[in-house]
Scaffold this motif. Structure first.
Motif, PDB file in Angstrom:
ATOM      1  N   TYR A 121       0.458  -6.212   2.261  1.00  0.00           N
ATOM      2  CA  TYR A 121      -0.043  -4.954   2.802  1.00  0.00           C
ATOM      3  C   TYR A 121      -1.523  -5.100   3.128  1.00  0.00           C
ATOM      4  O   TYR A 121      -2.277  -5.735   2.380  1.00  0.00           O
ATOM      5  N   LYS A 134       2.129  -2.685   6.542  1.00  0.00           N
ATOM      6  CA  LYS A 134       2.980  -3.692   5.918  1.00  0.00           C
ATOM      7  C   LYS A 134       3.250  -4.820   6.899  1.00  0.00           C
ATOM      8  O   LYS A 134       3.683  -4.591   8.025  1.00  0.00           O
ATOM      9  N   CYS A 136       5.457  -8.184   7.328  1.00  0.00           N
ATOM     10  CA  CYS A 136       6.559  -8.961   6.753  1.00  0.00           C
ATOM     11  C   CYS A 136       7.517  -9.394   7.856  1.00  0.00           C
ATOM     12  O   CYS A 136       7.425  -8.925   8.996  1.00  0.00           O
ATOM     13  N   ALA A 208       7.161  -7.478   0.326  1.00  0.00           N
ATOM     14  CA  ALA A 208       5.695  -7.474   0.363  1.00  0.00           C
ATOM     15  C   ALA A 208       5.175  -7.068  -1.011  1.00  0.00           C
ATOM     16  O   ALA A 208       5.658  -6.095  -1.595  1.00  0.00           O
ATOM     17  N   HIS A 211      -1.727  -6.701  -1.951  1.00  0.00           N
ATOM     18  CA  HIS A 211      -2.505  -5.671  -1.273  1.00  0.00           C
ATOM     19  C   HIS A 211      -3.884  -6.221  -0.932  1.00  0.00           C
ATOM     20  O   HIS A 211      -4.741  -6.381  -1.803  1.00  0.00           O
TER      21      HIS A 211
END
Length: 351
Positions: A121, A134, A136, A208, A211
Protein backbone atom coordinates in the motif's frame (compact mmCIF):
# COMPACT_ATOMS: atom_id res chain seq x y z
CA UNK A 1 15.91 -18.42 20.73
CA UNK A 2 14.36 -20.94 18.37
CA UNK A 3 15.86 -21.50 14.93
CA UNK A 4 16.26 -18.28 12.97
CA UNK A 5 14.34 -18.64 9.73
CA UNK A 6 14.14 -14.99 8.66
CA UNK A 7 16.62 -12.18 9.23
CA UNK A 8 14.81 -8.84 9.27
CA UNK A 9 17.09 -5.91 8.46
CA UNK A 10 16.19 -2.28 9.12
CA UNK A 11 18.47 0.78 8.70
CA UNK A 12 17.61 3.71 10.98
CA UNK A 13 18.43 7.39 10.57
CA UNK A 14 16.54 10.34 12.12
CA UNK A 15 13.09 8.72 12.27
CA UNK A 16 12.22 9.04 15.96
CA UNK A 17 8.57 9.81 15.17
CA UNK A 18 8.12 6.67 13.07
CA UNK A 19 10.55 3.95 14.12
CA UNK A 20 8.49 2.77 17.09
CA UNK A 21 5.56 1.83 14.87
CA UNK A 22 7.89 0.05 12.44
CA UNK A 23 9.40 -2.05 15.25
CA UNK A 24 6.03 -2.81 16.82
CA UNK A 25 4.67 -4.02 13.48
CA UNK A 26 7.42 -6.65 13.48
CA UNK A 27 6.91 -7.61 17.12
CA UNK A 28 3.21 -8.11 16.30
CA UNK A 29 3.94 -10.62 13.52
CA UNK A 30 2.28 -14.02 13.84
CA UNK A 31 5.57 -15.48 12.59
CA UNK A 32 8.08 -15.50 15.44
CA UNK A 33 11.19 -17.39 14.31
CA UNK A 34 13.22 -14.41 13.23
CA UNK A 35 16.09 -12.15 14.22
CA UNK A 36 15.58 -8.41 13.94
CA UNK A 37 18.79 -6.59 13.01
CA UNK A 38 18.41 -2.83 13.46
CA UNK A 39 21.29 -0.67 12.28
CA UNK A 40 21.51 2.80 13.83
CA UNK A 41 23.35 4.61 11.05
CA UNK A 42 24.71 7.45 13.17
CA UNK A 43 21.28 8.93 13.76
CA UNK A 44 21.25 12.43 15.29
CA UNK A 45 17.88 12.22 17.04
CA UNK A 46 16.54 9.72 19.60
CA UNK A 47 15.95 6.92 17.10
CA UNK A 48 18.88 4.88 18.40
CA UNK A 49 17.70 5.17 21.99
CA UNK A 50 14.19 4.09 20.99
CA UNK A 51 15.59 1.01 19.24
CA UNK A 52 17.72 0.15 22.28
CA UNK A 53 14.65 0.32 24.53
CA UNK A 54 12.88 -2.28 22.40
CA UNK A 55 15.98 -4.49 22.30
CA UNK A 56 16.01 -4.63 26.11
CA UNK A 57 12.49 -6.11 26.04
CA UNK A 58 12.92 -8.64 23.19
CA UNK A 59 16.03 -10.75 22.71
CA UNK A 60 15.31 -11.26 19.03
CA UNK A 61 16.27 -7.62 18.46
CA UNK A 62 19.92 -6.68 17.94
CA UNK A 63 20.79 -3.00 17.58
CA UNK A 64 24.04 -2.12 15.82
CA UNK A 65 25.31 1.44 16.29
CA UNK A 66 27.68 2.75 13.61
CA UNK A 67 28.90 6.00 12.10
CA UNK A 68 26.71 7.42 9.39
CA UNK A 69 27.40 5.77 6.05
CA UNK A 70 23.99 5.73 4.39
CA UNK A 71 21.29 3.08 4.03
CA UNK A 72 23.40 0.81 1.74
CA UNK A 73 26.19 0.63 4.33
CA UNK A 74 23.67 -0.05 7.10
CA UNK A 75 21.96 -2.87 5.22
CA UNK A 76 25.28 -4.44 4.21
CA UNK A 77 26.51 -4.35 7.81
CA UNK A 78 23.50 -6.43 8.84
CA UNK A 79 23.74 -8.81 5.86
CA UNK A 80 27.27 -9.70 6.93
CA UNK A 81 26.04 -11.09 10.27
CA UNK A 82 22.54 -12.30 9.34
CA UNK A 83 21.78 -15.94 10.17
CA UNK A 84 18.38 -16.51 8.59
CA UNK A 85 17.53 -18.77 5.68
CA UNK A 86 15.63 -15.81 4.23
CA UNK A 87 16.14 -12.05 4.44
CA UNK A 88 13.51 -9.33 4.70
CA UNK A 89 14.25 -5.59 4.47
CA UNK A 90 12.09 -3.07 6.33
CA UNK A 91 12.26 0.73 6.13
CA UNK A 92 12.17 2.44 9.52
CA UNK A 93 9.39 4.91 8.68
CA UNK A 94 6.93 2.32 7.32
CA UNK A 95 5.09 -0.65 8.84
CA UNK A 96 3.85 -4.15 7.97
CA UNK A 97 0.63 -6.05 8.67
CA UNK A 98 0.87 -8.90 11.17
CA UNK A 99 0.59 -11.92 8.83
CA UNK A 100 3.15 -10.70 6.29
CA UNK A 101 6.16 -12.77 7.38
CA UNK A 102 4.12 -15.92 8.02
CA UNK A 103 2.49 -15.80 4.59
CA UNK A 104 5.71 -14.98 2.75
CA UNK A 105 7.62 -17.72 4.55
CA UNK A 106 4.91 -20.26 3.78
CA UNK A 107 4.98 -19.32 0.10
CA UNK A 108 8.77 -19.59 -0.02
CA UNK A 109 8.90 -22.97 1.70
CA UNK A 110 5.95 -24.56 -0.11
CA UNK A 111 7.30 -23.56 -3.53
CA UNK A 112 11.07 -23.67 -2.88
CA UNK A 113 11.05 -20.08 -4.08
CA UNK A 114 14.21 -18.01 -4.47
CA UNK A 115 12.08 -14.88 -4.27
CA UNK A 116 8.64 -14.02 -2.92
CA UNK A 117 6.99 -10.83 -4.20
CA UNK A 118 3.89 -9.36 -2.55
CA UNK A 119 1.70 -6.33 -3.00
CA UNK A 120 1.83 -3.20 -0.86
CA UNK A 121 0.00 0.00 0.00
CA UNK A 122 1.08 3.58 -0.65
CA UNK A 123 -0.36 5.61 2.22
CA UNK A 124 -0.23 9.32 1.36
CA UNK A 125 -0.88 11.57 4.33
CA UNK A 126 -2.34 15.06 4.22
CA UNK A 127 -2.64 16.39 7.75
CA UNK A 128 -4.10 13.72 10.03
CA UNK A 129 -5.83 11.92 7.14
CA UNK A 130 -4.51 9.74 4.36
CA UNK A 131 -5.51 7.94 1.20
CA UNK A 132 -4.27 4.46 0.47
CA UNK A 133 -3.39 3.06 -2.97
CA UNK A 134 -3.11 -0.73 -3.20
CA UNK A 135 -0.49 -2.09 -5.59
CA UNK A 136 -0.80 -5.79 -6.41
CA UNK A 137 -1.12 -8.38 -9.18
CA UNK A 138 -2.56 -11.89 -9.47
CA UNK A 139 -1.03 -14.93 -7.78
CA UNK A 140 1.56 -16.66 -9.92
CA UNK A 141 4.36 -19.21 -9.54
CA UNK A 142 7.32 -19.28 -11.90
CA UNK A 143 9.30 -22.52 -11.82
CA UNK A 144 12.12 -21.51 -14.14
CA UNK A 145 14.05 -18.36 -14.90
CA UNK A 146 13.00 -18.04 -18.55
CA UNK A 147 9.27 -17.86 -17.80
CA UNK A 148 9.78 -15.29 -15.07
CA UNK A 149 12.03 -13.14 -17.24
CA UNK A 150 9.50 -13.16 -20.08
CA UNK A 151 6.77 -11.92 -17.73
CA UNK A 152 8.91 -9.65 -15.55
CA UNK A 153 7.75 -6.56 -17.46
CA UNK A 154 4.34 -6.99 -15.79
CA UNK A 155 5.91 -6.59 -12.35
CA UNK A 156 8.22 -3.75 -13.30
CA UNK A 157 5.16 -2.06 -14.75
CA UNK A 158 3.35 -2.31 -11.40
CA UNK A 159 6.42 -1.03 -9.51
CA UNK A 160 6.80 -4.35 -7.71
CA UNK A 161 10.43 -5.13 -8.52
CA UNK A 162 12.16 -1.88 -7.57
CA UNK A 163 11.96 -1.81 -3.78
CA UNK A 164 13.19 -4.41 -1.26
CA UNK A 165 10.39 -4.21 1.32
CA UNK A 166 7.72 -6.21 -0.54
CA UNK A 167 10.00 -9.21 -1.00
CA UNK A 168 11.48 -12.18 0.81
CA UNK A 169 14.99 -13.06 -0.40
CA UNK A 170 16.80 -16.40 -0.26
CA UNK A 171 20.00 -15.83 1.72
CA UNK A 172 21.90 -18.55 -0.13
CA UNK A 173 21.74 -16.52 -3.36
CA UNK A 174 22.82 -13.31 -1.62
CA UNK A 175 25.84 -15.05 -0.10
CA UNK A 176 26.73 -17.23 -3.10
CA UNK A 177 26.99 -14.23 -5.43
CA UNK A 178 28.11 -11.80 -2.69
CA UNK A 179 25.26 -9.43 -3.42
CA UNK A 180 25.33 -6.18 -1.50
CA UNK A 181 23.66 -2.78 -1.75
CA UNK A 182 25.89 -0.44 -3.78
CA UNK A 183 26.91 2.92 -2.34
CA UNK A 184 24.72 4.99 -4.62
CA UNK A 185 21.53 7.01 -4.67
CA UNK A 186 18.47 4.72 -4.59
CA UNK A 187 20.54 1.63 -3.92
CA UNK A 188 17.64 -0.81 -3.70
CA UNK A 189 16.97 -0.90 -7.46
CA UNK A 190 20.47 -2.01 -8.54
CA UNK A 191 20.49 -4.55 -5.69
CA UNK A 192 17.25 -6.04 -6.98
CA UNK A 193 18.51 -6.12 -10.56
CA UNK A 194 21.57 -8.05 -9.41
CA UNK A 195 19.41 -10.46 -7.42
CA UNK A 196 16.93 -11.03 -10.26
CA UNK A 197 19.75 -12.21 -12.49
CA UNK A 198 20.17 -15.29 -10.29
CA UNK A 199 16.63 -16.39 -9.41
CA UNK A 200 14.75 -19.25 -11.02
CA UNK A 201 11.70 -19.95 -8.85
CA UNK A 202 9.58 -16.89 -8.05
CA UNK A 203 6.31 -16.82 -6.11
CA UNK A 204 4.06 -13.78 -6.58
CA UNK A 205 1.22 -13.13 -4.14
CA UNK A 206 -1.89 -11.05 -4.72
CA UNK A 207 -1.90 -10.11 -1.03
CA UNK A 208 -0.70 -6.69 0.15
CA UNK A 209 0.90 -6.26 3.58
CA UNK A 210 3.44 -3.46 3.56
CA UNK A 211 2.48 0.19 4.12
CA UNK A 212 4.82 2.62 2.41
CA UNK A 213 4.24 5.98 4.09
CA UNK A 214 4.35 9.24 2.16
CA UNK A 215 4.34 11.72 5.02
CA UNK A 216 7.76 13.13 5.83
CA UNK A 217 8.66 16.43 4.18
CA UNK A 218 12.34 15.55 4.47
CA UNK A 219 12.07 12.06 3.00
CA UNK A 220 13.86 11.11 -0.24
CA UNK A 221 10.55 11.04 -2.11
CA UNK A 222 9.74 14.63 -1.08
CA UNK A 223 13.06 16.46 -1.22
CA UNK A 224 14.73 18.05 -4.25
CA UNK A 225 17.36 15.67 -5.60
CA UNK A 226 20.16 17.36 -7.53
CA UNK A 227 21.33 14.18 -9.27
CA UNK A 228 17.88 12.78 -10.10
CA UNK A 229 18.08 13.14 -13.90
CA UNK A 230 21.53 11.56 -14.15
CA UNK A 231 20.39 8.71 -11.89
CA UNK A 232 17.26 8.06 -13.96
CA UNK A 233 19.38 7.99 -17.11
CA UNK A 234 21.65 5.44 -15.48
CA UNK A 235 18.70 3.33 -14.36
CA UNK A 236 17.26 3.31 -17.87
CA UNK A 237 20.56 1.98 -19.13
CA UNK A 238 20.47 -0.74 -16.50
CA UNK A 239 16.99 -1.83 -17.61
CA UNK A 240 18.03 -1.99 -21.25
CA UNK A 241 21.15 -3.93 -20.31
CA UNK A 242 19.14 -6.41 -18.22
CA UNK A 243 16.80 -7.30 -21.06
CA UNK A 244 19.64 -7.49 -23.59
CA UNK A 245 21.41 -9.89 -21.26
CA UNK A 246 18.25 -11.97 -20.92
CA UNK A 247 17.68 -11.93 -24.69
CA UNK A 248 14.15 -10.54 -24.33
CA UNK A 249 12.91 -7.94 -26.81
CA UNK A 250 9.16 -8.54 -26.89
CA UNK A 251 6.88 -5.66 -27.83
CA UNK A 252 5.35 -5.63 -24.33
CA UNK A 253 8.74 -5.43 -22.66
CA UNK A 254 10.06 -2.68 -24.92
CA UNK A 255 6.90 -0.63 -24.44
CA UNK A 256 7.12 -0.93 -20.65
CA UNK A 257 10.78 0.10 -20.57
CA UNK A 258 10.21 3.17 -22.75
CA UNK A 259 7.00 4.26 -20.99
CA UNK A 260 8.83 3.90 -17.69
CA UNK A 261 11.55 6.20 -19.04
CA UNK A 262 9.05 8.87 -20.11
CA UNK A 263 7.15 8.75 -16.81
CA UNK A 264 10.37 9.25 -14.90
CA UNK A 265 11.39 12.05 -17.24
CA UNK A 266 8.22 13.87 -16.18
CA UNK A 267 9.34 13.35 -12.57
CA UNK A 268 12.79 14.72 -13.33
CA UNK A 269 11.33 17.87 -14.86
CA UNK A 270 9.05 18.29 -11.83
CA UNK A 271 12.12 17.94 -9.63
CA UNK A 272 13.65 20.96 -11.40
CA UNK A 273 10.49 23.06 -11.01
CA UNK A 274 10.18 22.19 -7.32
CA UNK A 275 10.16 25.10 -4.88
CA UNK A 276 13.04 23.33 -3.13
CA UNK A 277 15.22 23.34 -6.25
CA UNK A 278 18.42 25.32 -5.71
CA UNK A 279 19.00 26.17 -9.40
CA UNK A 280 18.48 29.66 -10.78
CA UNK A 281 15.72 30.33 -13.33
CA UNK A 282 18.21 30.26 -16.20
CA UNK A 283 19.77 27.04 -14.95
CA UNK A 284 16.35 25.43 -14.73
CA UNK A 285 15.56 26.31 -18.35
CA UNK A 286 18.91 24.92 -19.49
CA UNK A 287 18.31 21.70 -17.56
CA UNK A 288 14.80 21.19 -18.96
CA UNK A 289 16.00 21.90 -22.51
CA UNK A 290 18.78 19.35 -22.07
CA UNK A 291 16.27 16.72 -20.99
CA UNK A 292 13.87 17.41 -23.86
CA UNK A 293 16.59 17.14 -26.51
CA UNK A 294 18.04 13.87 -25.28
CA UNK A 295 17.78 11.37 -28.21
CA UNK A 296 16.36 8.83 -25.77
CA UNK A 297 13.18 10.93 -25.51
CA UNK A 298 12.24 10.47 -29.17
CA UNK A 299 12.99 6.75 -28.98
CA UNK A 300 10.81 6.40 -25.91
CA UNK A 301 7.92 8.46 -27.30
CA UNK A 302 7.87 6.26 -30.41
CA UNK A 303 7.13 3.13 -28.37
CA UNK A 304 5.46 4.31 -25.17
CA UNK A 305 1.68 3.99 -24.95
CA UNK A 306 0.38 6.21 -22.12
CA UNK A 307 -2.41 4.55 -20.14
CA UNK A 308 -4.49 7.66 -19.45
CA UNK A 309 -5.66 10.87 -21.09
CA UNK A 310 -3.93 12.69 -18.24
CA UNK A 311 -0.54 11.27 -19.18
CA UNK A 312 -1.12 11.81 -22.91
CA UNK A 313 -1.80 15.48 -22.18
CA UNK A 314 1.33 15.77 -20.05
CA UNK A 315 3.45 14.51 -22.93
CA UNK A 316 2.24 17.13 -25.45
CA UNK A 317 4.83 19.84 -24.58
CA UNK A 318 7.52 17.16 -24.33
CA UNK A 319 6.73 15.95 -27.85
CA UNK A 320 6.89 19.58 -29.00
CA UNK A 321 10.25 20.02 -27.20
CA UNK A 322 8.89 23.32 -25.96
CA UNK A 323 10.95 24.32 -22.93
CA UNK A 324 8.64 27.08 -21.69
CA UNK A 325 5.44 25.07 -22.06
CA UNK A 326 7.03 22.07 -20.41
CA UNK A 327 8.21 24.28 -17.54
CA UNK A 328 4.74 25.78 -17.15
CA UNK A 329 3.01 22.40 -17.11
CA UNK A 330 5.53 21.00 -14.66
CA UNK A 331 5.21 24.04 -12.41
CA UNK A 332 1.47 23.40 -12.18
CA UNK A 333 2.10 19.75 -11.30
CA UNK A 334 4.63 20.78 -8.67
CA UNK A 335 2.22 23.32 -7.20
CA UNK A 336 -0.46 20.66 -6.84
CA UNK A 337 2.06 18.26 -5.30
CA UNK A 338 3.17 20.78 -2.70
CA UNK A 339 -0.22 22.39 -1.95
CA UNK A 340 -2.76 19.59 -2.44
CA UNK A 341 -1.20 16.25 -1.55
CA UNK A 342 -4.50 14.38 -1.78
CA UNK A 343 -5.22 15.54 -5.35
CA UNK A 344 -1.65 14.86 -6.45
CA UNK A 345 -1.75 11.31 -5.07
CA UNK A 346 -4.99 10.60 -6.95
CA UNK A 347 -3.63 12.02 -10.21
CA UNK A 348 -0.41 10.03 -9.90
CA UNK A 349 -2.28 6.81 -9.16
CA UNK A 350 -4.42 7.31 -12.26
CA UNK A 351 -1.66 8.18 -14.68
Amino acid sequence: MSEIKISIIMPVYNVEEYVGKAIESILAQTFTEYEFLIVDDGTKDKSGEICDSYAKKDRRITVIHKENGGAPSARNTAIDIAKGKYVYFLDSDDWAEETMLADMYELAERNSAHLVVCGYYIDTYYGSKHISEKICVDNCLYTDAEKFREQSYRYFDRNMLYTPWNKLYFMEIIQKYHLRFPDTLWDDFPFNLSYLRHVERVAVSDRAYYHFIRARADSETSAYTAAMYEKREEEHGWMQELYREWGIDSEETQEMVERRYIERLVGCIANVTSSKCTLSGKERRVEIKKMLHNPRVDAALALAKPRSSYMKLMLVPIRMKNTWLTWLESAVITFVKEKNTKLFAKLKAGR
